[in-house]
Design a protein around this motif. Structure first.
Motif, PDB file in Angstrom:
ATOM      1  N   PHE A 150       0.921  -1.263  -0.136  1.00 38.80           N
ATOM      2  CA  PHE A 150       0.157   0.093  -0.056  1.00 38.80           C
ATOM      3  C   PHE A 150       0.674   1.110   0.145  1.00 38.80           C
ATOM      4  CE2 PHE A 150      -3.259  -3.221   1.566  1.00 38.80           C
ATOM      5  CZ  PHE A 150      -4.289  -2.982   0.617  1.00 38.80           C
ATOM      6  N   GLY A 151       2.197   1.249   0.363  1.00 42.27           N
ATOM      7  CA  GLY A 151       2.927   2.233   0.299  1.00 42.27           C
ATOM      8  C   GLY A 151       3.228   2.533  -1.232  1.00 42.27           C
ATOM      9  N   ILE A 152       3.410   1.447  -1.862  1.00 46.87           N
ATOM     10  CA  ILE A 152       3.788   1.853  -3.371  1.00 46.87           C
ATOM     11  C   ILE A 152       2.624   2.172  -3.994  1.00 46.87           C
ATOM     12  CG2 ILE A 152       4.253   0.380  -5.566  1.00 46.87           C
ATOM     13  CD1 ILE A 152       6.137  -1.373  -3.789  1.00 46.87           C
ATOM     14  N   LEU A 153       1.384   1.692  -3.725  1.00 50.30           N
ATOM     15  CA  LEU A 153       0.220   2.339  -4.076  1.00 50.30           C
ATOM     16  C   LEU A 153       0.066   3.934  -3.831  1.00 50.30           C
ATOM     17  CD1 LEU A 153      -2.615  -0.221  -3.711  1.00 50.30           C
ATOM     18  CD2 LEU A 153      -2.165   0.838  -5.846  1.00 50.30           C
ATOM     19  N   ALA A 154       0.510   4.266  -2.640  1.00 53.05           N
ATOM     20  CA  ALA A 154       0.450   5.643  -2.338  1.00 53.05           C
ATOM     21  C   ALA A 154       1.248   6.604  -2.960  1.00 53.05           C
ATOM     22  CB  ALA A 154       0.517   5.720  -0.869  1.00 53.05           C
ATOM     23  N   GLU A 155       2.567   5.916  -3.195  1.00 50.45           N
ATOM     24  CA  GLU A 155       3.543   6.869  -3.936  1.00 50.45           C
ATOM     25  C   GLU A 155       3.268   6.729  -5.527  1.00 50.45           C
ATOM     26  OE1 GLU A 155       8.467   6.635  -5.046  1.00 50.45           O
ATOM     27  OE2 GLU A 155       7.422   5.245  -3.284  1.00 50.45           O
ATOM     28  N   VAL A 156       2.665   5.807  -6.225  1.00 55.82           N
ATOM     29  CA  VAL A 156       2.400   5.837  -7.546  1.00 55.82           C
ATOM     30  C   VAL A 156       0.983   6.567  -7.918  1.00 55.82           C
ATOM     31  CG1 VAL A 156       2.178   4.404  -9.388  1.00 55.82           C
ATOM     32  CG2 VAL A 156       3.753   3.646  -7.957  1.00 55.82           C
ATOM     33  N   SER A 157       0.103   6.539  -6.992  1.00 55.02           N
ATOM     34  CA  SER A 157      -1.245   7.062  -7.259  1.00 55.02           C
ATOM     35  C   SER A 157      -1.169   8.677  -6.913  1.00 55.02           C
ATOM     36  CB  SER A 157      -2.269   6.384  -6.659  1.00 55.02           C
ATOM     37  OG  SER A 157      -2.055   6.475  -5.148  1.00 55.02           O
ATOM     38  N   GLY A 158      -0.364   8.918  -6.008  1.00 58.45           N
ATOM     39  CA  GLY A 158      -0.065  10.180  -5.524  1.00 58.45           C
ATOM     40  C   GLY A 158      -0.999  10.613  -4.537  1.00 58.45           C
ATOM     41  N   ARG A 159      -1.794   9.463  -3.673  1.00 57.83           N
ATOM     42  CA  ARG A 159      -2.641   9.476  -2.926  1.00 57.83           C
ATOM     43  C   ARG A 159      -2.402   8.673  -1.665  1.00 57.83           C
ATOM     44  NH1 ARG A 159      -5.420   9.575  -7.715  1.00 57.83           N
ATOM     45  NH2 ARG A 159      -6.951  11.101  -8.125  1.00 57.83           N
ATOM     46  N   ARG A 160      -2.284   9.526  -0.578  1.00 59.91           N
ATOM     47  CA  ARG A 160      -1.897   8.811   0.580  1.00 59.91           C
ATOM     48  C   ARG A 160      -3.061   8.660   1.716  1.00 59.91           C
ATOM     49  NH1 ARG A 160       2.534   6.415   2.383  1.00 59.91           N
ATOM     50  NH2 ARG A 160       3.709   7.610   0.667  1.00 59.91           N
ATOM     51  N   ARG A 161      -3.587   7.418   1.608  1.00 62.36           N
ATOM     52  CA  ARG A 161      -5.117   7.217   2.402  1.00 62.36           C
ATOM     53  C   ARG A 161      -4.670   6.845   3.729  1.00 62.36           C
ATOM     54  NH1 ARG A 161      -8.229   9.327  -1.456  1.00 62.36           N
ATOM     55  NH2 ARG A 161      -8.291   8.335  -3.244  1.00 62.36           N
ATOM     56  N   LYS A 162      -5.684   7.147   4.869  1.00 59.54           N
ATOM     57  CA  LYS A 162      -5.715   6.852   6.143  1.00 59.54           C
ATOM     58  C   LYS A 162      -6.249   5.227   6.066  1.00 59.54           C
ATOM     59  CE  LYS A 162      -6.925   7.477  10.788  1.00 59.54           C
ATOM     60  NZ  LYS A 162      -7.606   8.513  11.839  1.00 59.54           N
TER      61      LYS A 162
END
Length: 330
Positions: free
Chosen positions: A242-254
């Motif tokens: 999910f860290g990679i998802l946050a970085e690539v998508s530009g969206r850091r979710r709680k």
């Protein structure tokens, strides 16, 4: 070359058919329900209506084929008929092997699953030779392992069968139950997925669909009969995923860490409901319990013997999210 495919309506089968036809190969495909497959999506594919138990149809579709890709399987977590997964995944595979033997097919590539491997000891990767130390978790794993045994039996009868074992496949393609990882990625990007199983420390192996498709073709070209090949990608924890998802998508979710016992209770409740309603649960307890284990896998054998290559997870996620954006834009 001429190929026959079962499971063309599935995630991997659909993408494999497109890759083969785009490279100028002829493809015959078995379809149980023609309404689920649009000929417009698969130009150049010749469809044969039937199922894994229609031997005359199998023989007709395999005529003059150089190789068979057997991908059709029951991969859902629950079946109203408990005997159905075995009937499809084992009995269906035997029918395909028997027909291929009679048709004189030169190579059969059987799509199994990395779930037939053993869970790993932390981040120490397991491979095709690692002995399974615990029972299988669910009917899917059990029946795939039994089908592998049947494949080896047919090798002894003169049918060259190669087994491939994809891990958690993701990427552009039909968003059906076998593409659950992609649906989770898209859900994260849209803010609809906020759950991390357990404490997030368990390791999984994630492989890009393009690698899996190429791995199947390489197995047909170079794979040794009776052998199995893990078609995997990167090994990462849920937190890192999910860290990679946050970085690539530009969206850091709680995100919410959902304890595995709680997930198991929810799954049991859905299974109980399914017994009365017949509505399949989204997940079952035996699938949840897999999250208690690490699944760190090595694809070194496929890299060495098939010239298999792994797409970095971040790059695969980027391509997947871009595909989803373009699909919605259309």
């Amino acid at each position: 070359m001429k190929y026959f495919i079962t499971g063309i309506s599935g995630f991997i089968g659909s993408c494999l058919a497109r890759e083969l036809t785009s490279n100028g190969h002829s493809v015959n495909a078995l379809v149980r329900n023609p309404e689920k497959v649009s000929p417009a999506d698969h130009p150049g594919v010749r469809f044969f209506k039937g199922d894994l138990f229609d031997t005359p149809v199998l023989l007709q579709a395999m005529e003059e084929c150089d190789a068979v890709f057997h991908l059709a399987a029951f991969a859902k977590p629950w079946s109203k008929d408990p005997a159905y997964p075995h009937r499809v995944n084992v009995g269906g595979a035997v029918n395909v092997f028997e027909a291929a033997l009679k048709a004189g097919v030169k190579k059969v590539v059987f799509t199994s699953s990395a779930a037939t491997m053993s869970p790993s000891d932390g981040d120490l990767p397991v491979d095709e030779n690692t002995q399974r130390t615990i029972p299988y978790f669910n009917a899917y794993e059990t029946t795939k392992a039994e089908a592998e045994s049947k494949a080896r039996e047919y090798c002894g009868r003169g049918l060259p069968v190669v087994m491939v074992n994809p891990s958690r496949v993701y990427g552009p393609g039909p968003l059906n139950p076998s593409n659950s990882t992609t649906k989770m990625m898209i859900g994260y990007k849209s803010g609809k997925w906020r759950i991390i199983p357990g404490d997030g420390s368990k390791i999984g192996n994630y492989v890009f669909i393009g690698d899996v498709v190429r791995g199947h073709i390489l197995a047909a070209e170079k794979g040794s009969e009776g052998e199995r090949y893990i078609l995997g990608g990167e090994n990462v924890t849920f937190e890192d995923f999910f860290g990679i998802l946050a970085e690539v998508s530009g969206r850091r979710r709680k995100m919410i860490h959902l304890p595995v016992p709680v997930m198991a209770c929810i799954a049991r409740a859905m299974e109980w409901q399914a017994r009365f309603t017949g509505i399949a649960p989204l997940i079952t307890e035996d699938f949840v319990l897999k999250y208690l284990n690490d699944w760190c896998l090595s694809s070194a054998k496929a890299e060495r013997e098939l010239d298999y290559h792994i797409t970095p997870l971040a790059e695969g996620v980027r391509q997947t999210l871009e595909w989803d954006f373009m699909k919605k834009a259309d």
